[in-house]
Design an enzyme around this catalytic site. Structure first.
Site, short mmCIF file in Angstrom:
data_model
loop_
_atom_site.label_atom_id
_atom_site.label_comp_id
_atom_site.label_asym_id
_atom_site.label_seq_id
_atom_site.Cartn_x
_atom_site.Cartn_y
_atom_site.Cartn_z
N HIS A 160 0.84 -1.20 0.00
CA HIS A 160 0.00 0.00 0.00
C HIS A 160 0.87 1.25 0.00
CE1 HIS A 160 0.94 0.64 4.22
NE2 HIS A 160 0.45 -0.54 4.56
N CYS A 168 3.03 -4.74 6.66
CA CYS A 168 2.82 -4.64 5.21
C CYS A 168 4.07 -4.09 4.53
CB CYS A 168 1.63 -3.73 4.93
SG CYS A 168 0.07 -4.28 5.66
#
Length: 264
Positions: A160, A168
């Site tokens: 992202h 992430c």
């Protein structure tokens, strides 16, 4: 007696309201990840990014909407975007800096360990999130079949934007815009998925020797098989799982008796 019954009824109603509130909050949380307004407008992003991507791809003899393949390298904080050439094989389109990832070298083991995963993952259109709170995102699909065979747990492991990571791979907003749009255009042309191969470092023998003695050395040598096949053939290998290991074959060879869920 009437007061006692009223008291019991009030308690039951209170419990029901708490349960309903909890369920509603959970539903909003899950729905919000993919459906509530996010920090970016995909249509605005496409209007800005598509002309530039079209120009840069054309200069390399590549077509917008072609299949894509992503490779991530933790140690050097790089994400490589590869695009399939018209004559076959993939060509490196661009390498993007990774702002941050969580944890250290090595795979993700369990929910909450703040570790970014390593391995072979597959992304389908359902895993794309244009409404992300982190600009734009897509779900890696952790845990895949290999991870589940080792009882590894975790959820919503993403690539992202927003340069902030808790498990992430966080990119710059400008970087995730190009990555997302390239992948999304591939889906629009009818290509059903793309692979994301996540490595601890460039899978050279020198790097493996540098990390010899690590508890993950055997796992990394298994990953190296996939890296070597891609670099030799310039085409993503077929990934299966057999006896707790990735079973990796060139794309022209379909292995028998292997779970070929492509890491899903």
């Amino acid at each position: 007696m009437i007061r006692r019954l009223r008291g019991h009824a009030a308690i039951c109603i209170a419990i029901a309201l708490v349960a309903l509130s909890s369920l509603t909050a959970t539903a909003h949380l899950l729905w919000g990840r993919y459906s509530l307004p996010g920090s970016a407008s995909l249509s605005d992003v496409e209007a800005r990014v598509l002309p530039r991507l079209q120009r840069d791809l054309s200069a390399m003899g590549l077509l917008l909407g072609s299949p894509v393949h992503i490779r991530i390298f933790k140690e050097s904080s790089e994400l490589e975007m590869w695009v399939r050439k018209q004559q076959g094989g993939y060509e490196l389109f661009k390498s993007y800096p990774i702002c941050s990832y969580s944890g250290t070298l090595g795979p993700k083991l369990k929910e909450g360990d703040r570790q970014s995963p390593e391995g072979f993952y597959t992304v389908t259109p359902e895993q794309m999130n244009p409404n992300s709170s982190y600009h734009l995102s897509f779900n890696l699909g952790f845990p895949n079949a290999f991870d589940r065979s080792h009882h590894r747990t975790g959820s919503y492991l993403m690539v992202h934007g927003n340069c902030l990571s808790i498990g992430c791979y966080a990119m710059t907003d400008a970087g995730i815009e190009e990555i997302y749009v390239l992948a999304n255009e591939s889906f629009k042309k009818g290509h059903g998925s793309f692979d994301v191969h996540v490595f601890p470092f460039k899978m050279t023998e020198d790097n493996l020797q540098r990390h010899s003695g690590s508890e993950w050395e055997d796992f990394w040598r298994n990953l190296k098989e996939g890296s070597d096949i891609f670099e030799e053939t310039l085409s993503p290998p077929i990934i299966g799982v057999k006896a707790g290991r990735y079973d990796i074959n060139p794309s022209w060879k379909t292995p028998p008796d292997v779970d070929t869920g492509r890491g899903t």
